[in-house]
Write a protein that holds these residues in place. Structure first.
Motif, PDB file in Angstrom:
ATOM      1  N   LEU A  92     -29.947  21.895  20.985  1.00 52.57           N
ATOM      2  CA  LEU A  92     -29.964  21.893  19.526  1.00 52.57           C
ATOM      3  C   LEU A  92     -28.846  21.002  18.979  1.00 52.57           C
ATOM      4  N   VAL A  93     -27.641  21.163  19.511  1.00 55.69           N
ATOM      5  CA  VAL A  93     -26.495  20.374  19.038  1.00 55.69           C
ATOM      6  C   VAL A  93     -26.705  18.896  19.341  1.00 55.69           C
ATOM      7  N   TYR A  94     -27.185  18.580  20.524  1.00 56.47           N
ATOM      8  CA  TYR A  94     -27.472  17.173  20.851  1.00 56.47           C
ATOM      9  C   TYR A  94     -28.470  16.572  19.863  1.00 56.47           C
TER      10      TYR A  94
ATOM     11  N   LEU B 186     -16.882  12.432  19.760  1.00 61.97           N
ATOM     12  CA  LEU B 186     -18.124  12.459  18.995  1.00 61.97           C
ATOM     13  C   LEU B 186     -18.350  13.842  18.383  1.00 61.97           C
ATOM     14  N   LEU B 187     -18.192  14.878  19.180  1.00 60.86           N
ATOM     15  CA  LEU B 187     -18.395  16.241  18.695  1.00 60.86           C
ATOM     16  C   LEU B 187     -17.446  16.545  17.534  1.00 60.86           C
ATOM     17  N   ASP B 188     -16.180  16.168  17.698  1.00 59.88           N
ATOM     18  CA  ASP B 188     -15.195  16.420  16.645  1.00 59.88           C
ATOM     19  C   ASP B 188     -15.553  15.682  15.367  1.00 59.88           C
ATOM     20  N   TRP B 189     -15.876  14.388  15.449  1.00 64.73           N
ATOM     21  CA  TRP B 189     -16.202  13.617  14.250  1.00 64.73           C
ATOM     22  C   TRP B 189     -17.514  14.067  13.620  1.00 64.73           C
ATOM     23  N   TRP B 190     -18.482  14.435  14.450  1.00 63.77           N
ATOM     24  CA  TRP B 190     -19.741  14.950  13.911  1.00 63.77           C
ATOM     25  C   TRP B 190     -19.462  16.186  13.061  1.00 63.77           C
TER      26      TRP B 190
ATOM     27  N   PRO C  67     -30.287   8.068  20.787  1.00 61.13           N
ATOM     28  CA  PRO C  67     -31.053   9.059  21.549  1.00 61.13           C
ATOM     29  C   PRO C  67     -30.139  10.059  22.262  1.00 61.13           C
ATOM     30  N   ILE C  68     -30.686  11.207  22.541  1.00 63.56           N
ATOM     31  CA  ILE C  68     -29.934  12.259  23.231  1.00 63.56           C
ATOM     32  C   ILE C  68     -29.446  11.776  24.589  1.00 63.56           C
ATOM     33  N   THR C  69     -30.231  10.970  25.280  1.00 72.06           N
ATOM     34  CA  THR C  69     -29.799  10.469  26.591  1.00 72.06           C
ATOM     35  C   THR C  69     -28.511   9.652  26.480  1.00 72.06           C
ATOM     36  N   TRP C  70     -28.333   8.951  25.366  1.00 75.94           N
ATOM     37  CA  TRP C  70     -27.108   8.181  25.133  1.00 75.94           C
ATOM     38  C   TRP C  70     -25.917   9.132  24.997  1.00 75.94           C
TER      39      TRP C  70
END
Length: 141
Positions: free
Chosen positions: A80-82, A107-111, A92-95
């Motif tokens: 879900l988070v991806y 990425l997680l922090d900035w998102w 894409p999620i694979t990236w």
């Protein structure tokens, strides 16, 4: 009355408030992490609702969520988070899955920084609706 003169920087700051986004470098590539738009809210509304429901559930009527709780919520709902992050960065999620540990955390922090207001709005709306439904149910008993 004097007219306020704005500079280009002030106009850009105003625009950032309206449409916040951040450019970051991940895996040697400049990526824009953007806040969800109205169109995104309609397109991925079910995913947003699921994530908001998870947050509300984790809060347990305390109106608080700890960093530890948020970390567990994210780890237990990676797909879900991806998907949510993928929409924000238009990759894409694979990236995302191929990122290094450091890039992934960045990425997680900035998102979250860019989209936390969006999610807190969704959480608040969900809590208000739940409370309204409880009041209706109590009134009908």
């Amino acid at each position: 009355m004097a007219e306020k003169v704005t500079t280009k920087n002030e106009e850009l700051n105003d625009l950032e408030v309206l449409i916040p986004s951040r450019e970051i470098t991940l895996a040697g590539e400049i990526i824009t992490v953007r806040e969800y738009s109205f169109k995104d809210a309609l397109t991925i509304g079910r995913e947003i609702d699921r994530f908001a429901a998870l947050i509300v559930n984790e809060m347990n009527d305390t109106n608080k969520i700890t960093i530890e709780q948020a970390d567990i919520l994210i780890m237990n709902n990676l797909e879900l988070v991806y998907s949510l992050i993928s929409t924000s960065i238009q990759k894409p999620i694979t990236w995302i899955e191929a990122l290094s540990y450091e890039d992934g955390l960045q990425l997680l922090d900035w998102w979250w920084v860019v989209n936390s207001g969006f999610f807190m709005n969704a959480v608040t709306r969900k809590i208000i609706r739940q409370n309204a439904a409880k009041q209706v149910n109590q009134a009908n008993q």
